[in-house]
Design an enzyme around this catalytic site. Structure first.
Site, PDB file in Angstrom:
ATOM      1  N   GLY A 211       0.826  -1.193   0.000  1.00 47.13           N
ATOM      2  CA  GLY A 211       0.000   0.000   0.000  1.00 47.13           C
ATOM      3  C   GLY A 211       0.864   1.248   0.000  1.00 47.13           C
ATOM      4  N   CYS A 212       0.246   2.377  -0.315  1.00 48.03           N
ATOM      5  CA  CYS A 212       1.001   3.630  -0.407  1.00 48.03           C
ATOM      6  C   CYS A 212       1.495   4.096   0.962  1.00 48.03           C
ATOM      7  CB  CYS A 212       0.156   4.709  -1.077  1.00 48.03           C
ATOM      8  SG  CYS A 212      -1.511   4.886  -0.402  1.00 48.03           S
TER       9      CYS A 212
END
Length: 340
Positions: A150-151
């Site tokens: 994920g970011c």
């Protein structure tokens, strides 16, 4: 000998799919063969994404299922959809980079609590390699399934990895991260409607965010013990970009030298002497990190900047695919930031 590898992109018309295509179209070894989009099936690329009109994919039609053979699949899909598709692709002998969260966390129980579905494919969870190249490079090289991070975890884990790698004492980790609106995806939502988002920013998922167990899972695997993460995300009125500010207490050490030593040979991680800005990374796979020790409070403050669609998603996916096929790690990733 030049190697050409055929690629299918599932979910090609979302923000991560579009950003992925931007890199793939300049890649020396990957050739896009199938573009899967349920929303735009039957339409040509130039009709839906006119900015790709002068590329070799302009006349390709979006499909429900691949029709051309291929070796590599990128999944830019909802978590539950990837959960169902991944086993089928692996059984067909495809290599897969999954940009969803469906196979990131090793504990199936976390999915019921944080993702809202029951995960019954523990064998594939254990088979998947977490796609943070700076931490799991060798494992990625030998994998046929990479769970792209994920970011928020990408920005945060890169900010604390030197502490984990050197096994220095860490009590807890406090993270405040700010993200551009594109992190919420392309589907319209009222709170991101322009009149409500402009000149406005807000925290969300303060009590429980699905990226928290992802961070804690990787920390446990790298560090060898449990460390709790107190994570607060904020959406800001920019299109893209992410700043993660991490606070932690640890033993006294030369933090700048530690970070420079750990990341000395990394292509995409740059240790800097001032707090980074999102403009420095816009449209790139770079992560800029500023490590600092606050003598007054005794906290280490580490600030990282990434593009949430770049290093935080699609461009990191290309970096992972390069490793999976033994290619140069920066193939298709030489974009410079757009400034100002």
């Amino acid at each position: 000998m030049e190697q050409t590898l055929r690629v299918s992109v599932f979910g090609a018309t979302g923000y991560t799919g579009i950003e992925l295509l931007r890199s793939l179209l300049t890649h020396p070894h990957f050739e896009v063969k199938n573009l899967i989009s349920q929303s735009y099936k039957g339409k040509k690329v130039r009709e839906v994404l006119p900015f790709f009109s002068n590329t070799y994919i302009s006349e390709i039609e979006f499909l429900e299922e691949p029709v051309e053979d291929y070796e590599l699949a990128f999944l830019c899909l909802p978590h539950e959809v990837s959960y169902e598709i991944v086993p089928k692709l692996l059984s067909q002998g495809k290599k897969v980079v999954d940009l969803s969260g469906a196979y990131r966390i090793k504990s199936p129980k976390a999915y019921e609590e944080f993702y809202g579905f029951k995960h019954e494919r523990e064998d594939i969870l254990q088979r998947a390699v977490y796609g943070l190249p700076e931490v799991f490079r060798e494992e990625i090289k030998n994998s046929d399934l990479v769970a792209n991070p994920g970011c928020y975890p990408t920005a945060t884990l890169l900010a604390i990895y030197p502490f984990l790698k050197e096994r220095v004492g860490i009590e807890s980790v406090i993270v405040h991260a700010l993200s551009g609106v594109s992190g919420a995806g392309r589907k319209p939502k009222q709170q991101f409607h322009f009149p409500e988002m402009t000149e406005n920013f807000f925290n969300y998922a303060v009590e429980k965010h699905r990226h928290t167990p992802e961070m804690e899972d990787v920390i446990r695997r790298v560090y060898g013990r449990e460390v709790k993460v107190r994570f607060t995300p904020t959406v800001v009125p920019t299109s893209r970009g992410m700043i993660s500010t991490v606070y932690l207490k640890s033993e006294k050490l030369n933090v700048k030298e530690l970070f420079k030593e750990v990341y000395e040979d990394e292509i995409f991680v740059k240790v800097v002497d001032e707090p980074p800005q999102t403009k420095w990374v816009l449209g790139t796979n770079y992560c800029f990190i500023y490590p600092h020790y606050d003598e007054r409070t005794g906290y280490y403050v580490i600030i990282s900047a990434i593009d949430n669609l770049g290093k935080g998603a699609s461009l990191q996916a290309v970096q992972n695919a390069n490793l999976m096929f033994g290619l140069a790690e920066d193939d298709g990733l030489l974009q410079l930031p757009v400034f100002p």
